[in-house]
Design an enzyme around this catalytic site. Sequence first.
Site, short mmCIF file in Angstrom:
data_model
loop_
_atom_site.label_atom_id
_atom_site.label_comp_id
_atom_site.label_asym_id
_atom_site.label_seq_id
_atom_site.Cartn_x
_atom_site.Cartn_y
_atom_site.Cartn_z
N LYS A 97 0.98 -1.25 -0.19
CA LYS A 97 -0.67 0.34 0.44
C LYS A 97 0.95 1.41 -0.29
CE LYS A 97 -4.06 2.11 2.76
NZ LYS A 97 -4.55 1.32 3.87
N SER A 177 -9.26 2.25 3.56
CA SER A 177 -8.44 2.49 2.51
C SER A 177 -7.53 1.69 1.75
CB SER A 177 -7.72 3.59 3.29
OG SER A 177 -6.99 2.52 4.26
N SER A 201 -10.04 -0.87 7.73
CA SER A 201 -9.18 -0.25 6.36
C SER A 201 -8.89 -1.76 5.69
CB SER A 201 -8.52 0.92 6.50
OG SER A 201 -8.96 1.84 6.87
#
Length: 515
Positions: A97, A177, A201
Amino acid sequence: MTRTLPAALALVLALPAAAQAPAKPAPAEASAGQGVTELAGRLSPDDVDLRIERMRTVEDGGPMLNAVIVYDPRAWEKVEVARGAGLMLDGRTVLVKDNIETAEWPTTAGSFALANNATGRDAPLVRRLRDAGGVVLGKTNLSEWANIRSNASTSGWSAIGGLTKNPHALDRNACGSSSGSAAAVAAGLAWAAIGTETDGSITCPASVTGIVGFKPTLGLVSRTHVVPISSSQDTAGPMALTVTDAAALLTAIAGSDPEDPATATADAHATDFTEGLAEATLDGMRIGVLRKQVGNNAAVTELFEQALFDMQLAGAELVEIDYEPAEQMWEDEYTVLLHELRVTMADYLGSSPAAIPVRSLADVIAYNEAHAASELRWFGQEVFERAEATQDMAAYEAARANAQRLAGPEGIDRLLAEHGVAMLVAPTVGPAWATDLVNGDNYNGSIGAGSLAAIAGYPHLTVPMGAVEDLPVGLSFMAGKWSDHAVLKAGAAYEKARGAELADAGLDRWEPAPR
């Protein structure tokens, strides 16, 4: 990459894939009739060439999931070097990420404010990944600033990466996210990925894209050199197609880090998390059922009932638990996140060795105002502004103590002890909603149970339990602090139990009562 990128990024990213085709022959393309997710489950960890080819066709062309911001088209060279040394990951490809630092590329958190945040360093968790034989294939898109900028946000959108699409239905959201990490794994773009979670997330994106996501106990994995929200709740964790793969990735990245005090005792709890998963069973396990966390979606209720039926058939003893979290828990959590966002953001931005234009949350707010066309087109930054104005230390400390008490000692710990159960289960979240950049997210009446584990800092695993109109829904397993291995074993046992052949037991599939 062939997508448009800021000049600062273009300087450090690879040339377009077409211009850097590797000398090694590429494998044959998958047939045109295969859906985006259909091939993912049939790829072996050794299929790195096919994954790179899929990256070109799915990301640089085709449906353009916007799951990946940048990737290395010559990653197969690193894979060949990493294989054969007997290490846990043995050359397997992992996407990271883009709020986690890697030496090759800038770490942007999806914002042009950090387009130049090329620190030249690996976060300790990335260093561990490489030491275990893993190969960093690239960086994944995310909800900008990990979805903390606005309450009216659209999950999966960032100024740099655009909107991440759910590979199961391109008009549906991939949640946030860690949307890019989840969508990339579901589409078979890498063997696994790393996401981060403050509250939901990792688990929400994993659930709505039909993969496994694991939020570990806070302090099991280092947060150093990760763009932060909350020192109380942030953690990184693995996202993969199976519990065993997620456990292997966790084994690689777990451990103490002297720069992150929360990990002081991590080495004592780190282990080979894949051990015992193949033999794991639900037989004799008492499991607490959080039925009030189901929400109002009848189709999700039916999936949950089927999951409970499968667990019972596998020998689990189910215990109904009448529980709803106190509203005060969420109110106090919000107070905590506002305070810690301002403090931790200043610490991170202020310590970056890169030439970035922002060194505090106030700087980020000003940057966004000055670049509103790119940063603020779809939603604002009222949460940032409120966090910047939050200064009451006494209120913060009281809120943090109360939220953690309600979620931990008086939440998960109390439920486990009072009902004599080893594990708590609930649907993770409902099916993916239609993406709406104008009006923001719509969770379709879903509730989910993940906030308990997020606020307490306890482990939370989501495993696919079925689909509603081809939209995946996950089943959550939660337990007490440092029970990560036990939670993974329960999830692995459920993987085997789900949809098991029932004929030998003289039973049929669970059927809902007539309406």
